[in-house]
Design an enzyme around this catalytic site. Structure first.
Site, PDB file in Angstrom:
ATOM      1  N   HIS A  51       5.827   0.052 -37.195  1.00  0.00           N
ATOM      2  CA  HIS A  51       5.345   1.402 -36.915  1.00  0.00           C
ATOM      3  C   HIS A  51       4.290   1.864 -37.928  1.00  0.00           C
ATOM      4  O   HIS A  51       3.542   2.807 -37.669  1.00  0.00           O
ATOM      5  CB  HIS A  51       6.509   2.402 -36.870  1.00  0.00           C
ATOM      6  CG  HIS A  51       7.183   2.629 -38.183  1.00  0.00           C
ATOM      7  ND1 HIS A  51       8.413   2.088 -38.493  1.00  0.00           N
ATOM      8  CD2 HIS A  51       6.809   3.351 -39.276  1.00  0.00           C
ATOM      9  CE1 HIS A  51       8.762   2.450 -39.708  1.00  0.00           C
ATOM     10  NE2 HIS A  51       7.811   3.225 -40.211  1.00  0.00           N
ATOM     11  N   SER A  74       9.182   3.211 -24.146  1.00  0.00           N
ATOM     12  CA  SER A  74       9.022   4.274 -25.142  1.00  0.00           C
ATOM     13  C   SER A  74       9.121   3.762 -26.574  1.00  0.00           C
ATOM     14  O   SER A  74       9.209   4.559 -27.507  1.00  0.00           O
ATOM     15  CB  SER A  74      10.081   5.355 -24.907  1.00  0.00           C
ATOM     16  OG  SER A  74      11.385   4.793 -24.996  1.00  0.00           O
ATOM     17  N   MET A 119       1.151   7.175 -24.556  1.00  0.00           N
ATOM     18  CA  MET A 119       2.078   6.443 -25.420  1.00  0.00           C
ATOM     19  C   MET A 119       2.677   5.240 -24.697  1.00  0.00           C
ATOM     20  O   MET A 119       2.590   4.112 -25.163  1.00  0.00           O
ATOM     21  CB  MET A 119       3.190   7.374 -25.918  1.00  0.00           C
ATOM     22  CG  MET A 119       2.710   8.471 -26.860  1.00  0.00           C
ATOM     23  SD  MET A 119       4.066   9.424 -27.581  1.00  0.00           S
ATOM     24  CE  MET A 119       4.586  10.421 -26.189  1.00  0.00           C
ATOM     25  N   ILE A 140       1.290   8.102 -17.327  1.00  0.00           N
ATOM     26  CA  ILE A 140       0.615   9.129 -18.111  1.00  0.00           C
ATOM     27  C   ILE A 140       0.396  10.378 -17.271  1.00  0.00           C
ATOM     28  O   ILE A 140      -0.392  10.375 -16.314  1.00  0.00           O
ATOM     29  CB  ILE A 140      -0.733   8.604 -18.653  1.00  0.00           C
ATOM     30  CG1 ILE A 140      -0.520   7.279 -19.407  1.00  0.00           C
ATOM     31  CG2 ILE A 140      -1.377   9.660 -19.545  1.00  0.00           C
ATOM     32  CD1 ILE A 140       0.519   7.335 -20.507  1.00  0.00           C
ATOM     33  N   TYR A 162       4.300   8.845 -37.804  1.00  0.00           N
ATOM     34  CA  TYR A 162       4.850  10.033 -38.461  1.00  0.00           C
ATOM     35  C   TYR A 162       4.349  11.310 -37.778  1.00  0.00           C
ATOM     36  O   TYR A 162       5.091  12.295 -37.667  1.00  0.00           O
ATOM     37  CB  TYR A 162       4.460  10.015 -39.938  1.00  0.00           C
ATOM     38  CG  TYR A 162       4.945   8.775 -40.647  1.00  0.00           C
ATOM     39  CD1 TYR A 162       6.282   8.655 -41.037  1.00  0.00           C
ATOM     40  CD2 TYR A 162       4.088   7.707 -40.887  1.00  0.00           C
ATOM     41  CE1 TYR A 162       6.739   7.507 -41.658  1.00  0.00           C
ATOM     42  CE2 TYR A 162       4.530   6.558 -41.509  1.00  0.00           C
ATOM     43  CZ  TYR A 162       5.864   6.457 -41.891  1.00  0.00           C
ATOM     44  OH  TYR A 162       6.316   5.312 -42.496  1.00  0.00           O
ATOM     45  N   GLU A 182       8.102  18.719 -28.301  1.00  0.00           N
ATOM     46  CA  GLU A 182       8.040  18.160 -26.948  1.00  0.00           C
ATOM     47  C   GLU A 182       9.435  18.045 -26.353  1.00  0.00           C
ATOM     48  O   GLU A 182       9.670  18.395 -25.198  1.00  0.00           O
ATOM     49  CB  GLU A 182       7.369  16.797 -26.978  1.00  0.00           C
ATOM     50  CG  GLU A 182       7.334  16.113 -25.618  1.00  0.00           C
ATOM     51  CD  GLU A 182       6.620  14.784 -25.632  1.00  0.00           C
ATOM     52  OE1 GLU A 182       6.717  14.052 -24.650  1.00  0.00           O
ATOM     53  OE2 GLU A 182       5.958  14.482 -26.644  1.00  0.00           O
ATOM     54  N   ARG A 183      10.393  17.558 -27.131  1.00  0.00           N
ATOM     55  CA  ARG A 183      11.753  17.395 -26.626  1.00  0.00           C
ATOM     56  C   ARG A 183      12.387  18.750 -26.324  1.00  0.00           C
ATOM     57  O   ARG A 183      13.146  18.887 -25.357  1.00  0.00           O
ATOM     58  CB  ARG A 183      12.596  16.616 -27.629  1.00  0.00           C
ATOM     59  CG  ARG A 183      12.196  15.145 -27.693  1.00  0.00           C
ATOM     60  CD  ARG A 183      12.894  14.397 -28.818  1.00  0.00           C
ATOM     61  NE  ARG A 183      12.554  12.984 -28.775  1.00  0.00           N
ATOM     62  CZ  ARG A 183      12.244  12.261 -29.835  1.00  0.00           C
ATOM     63  NH1 ARG A 183      12.244  12.812 -31.030  1.00  0.00           N
ATOM     64  NH2 ARG A 183      11.946  10.993 -29.710  1.00  0.00           N
TER      65      ARG A 183
END
Length: 248
Positions: A181, A133, A126, A158, A237, A246-247
């Site tokens: 986006h 970010s 990403m 990465i 999305y 992930e968070r």
């Protein structure tokens, strides 16, 4: 203080098995891996052999169909052992769910069993050198040409960048989309494709055994079937949905 998570006897047995593996095969070597900046590739296949990769994947894709608490056990035990270089959770709980939830059936049946066995190590691309970010501002592009996408761009920071066999790449399939986006898509890139290259293994203030790299794509041709989702422009999305786990 009692724990809020409801671990069963099966979870506790799994914890004991995983802890024994850490103590016997990981902890004695971790300091060496810290100096080298890399966990040996064969550790991944060993983890797969023992059933420690992608435990929640359905059995039809080679997984065990277990609940997320098994992943919690792995995360807790790695932290307890200070095995910071062992990025099993990145592979199993961050990247694999994208392929499971958004990949086409042929793609899942072809690749997910190898993710369970450790044949394929996963990474996600990403962050870019100039965008941090801010996913809407990424510059890596994927242009459709017939049955392929031509990918050009760079990624940085990465995790598993030196080790990975498959990298899920956030790309712009529409650079003119408004809002920005809406032009983001996710594309799975096999590391053996011409035009894909790995940069240096980055030095960091911690997590030294966790390989963290720069990646580059130069006219890298990827099958259109490697696009996640039913159409282009769904990547943002998809990321917003999976980033919650992930968070956590």
């Amino acid at each position: 203080m009692p724990r809020l998570l409801k671990f069963t006897p099966e979870h506790r047995l799994f914890r004991e098995q995983f802890r024994r593996w850490l103590e016997s095969e990981i902890v004695p070597h971790h300091e060496t891996w810290e100096r080298k900046g890399l966990v040996p590739r064969e550790i991944w296949t060993r983890a797969g052999e023992l059933g420690f990769l992608c435990p929640s994947l359905p059995e039809e894709y080679g997984g065990l169909g277990l609940d997320f608490l098994y992943s919690v056990v792995i995360i807790e035990e790695c932290a307890h052992a200070n095995a910071s270089g062992l990025q099993l959770s990145l592979h199993s709980d961050i990247v694999a769910p994208y392929l499971e939830h958004f990949g086409g059936e042929e793609l899942k049946r072809r690749l997910l069993p190898g993710c369970v066995s450790g044949e394929h190590v996963l990474a996600i691309g990403m962050t870019e050198p100039d965008t941090g970010s801010d996913l809407a501002a990424i510059r890596t592009t994927a242009v459709r040409q017939g049955d392929e996408y031509i990918v050009n761009g760079q990624k940085t920071f990465i995790s598993c960048g030196q080790t990975c066999d498959l990298v899920l790449v956030a790309v712009k399939t529409d650079t003119e989309a408004v809002p920005a986006h809406a032009g983001v898509s996710l594309l799975l890139v096999e590391a053996d494709r011409p035009g894909f290259s790995r940069g240096r293994n980055l030095e960091k203030i911690g997590l030294h055994a966790q390989d963290t790299s720069e990646l580059a794509f130069e006219d890298c041709r990827v099958p259109a079937a490697n696009l996640l989702g039913e159409a282009e422009g769904q990547g943002f999305y998809q990321l917003m949905r999976e980033l919650q786990q992930e968070r956590l």
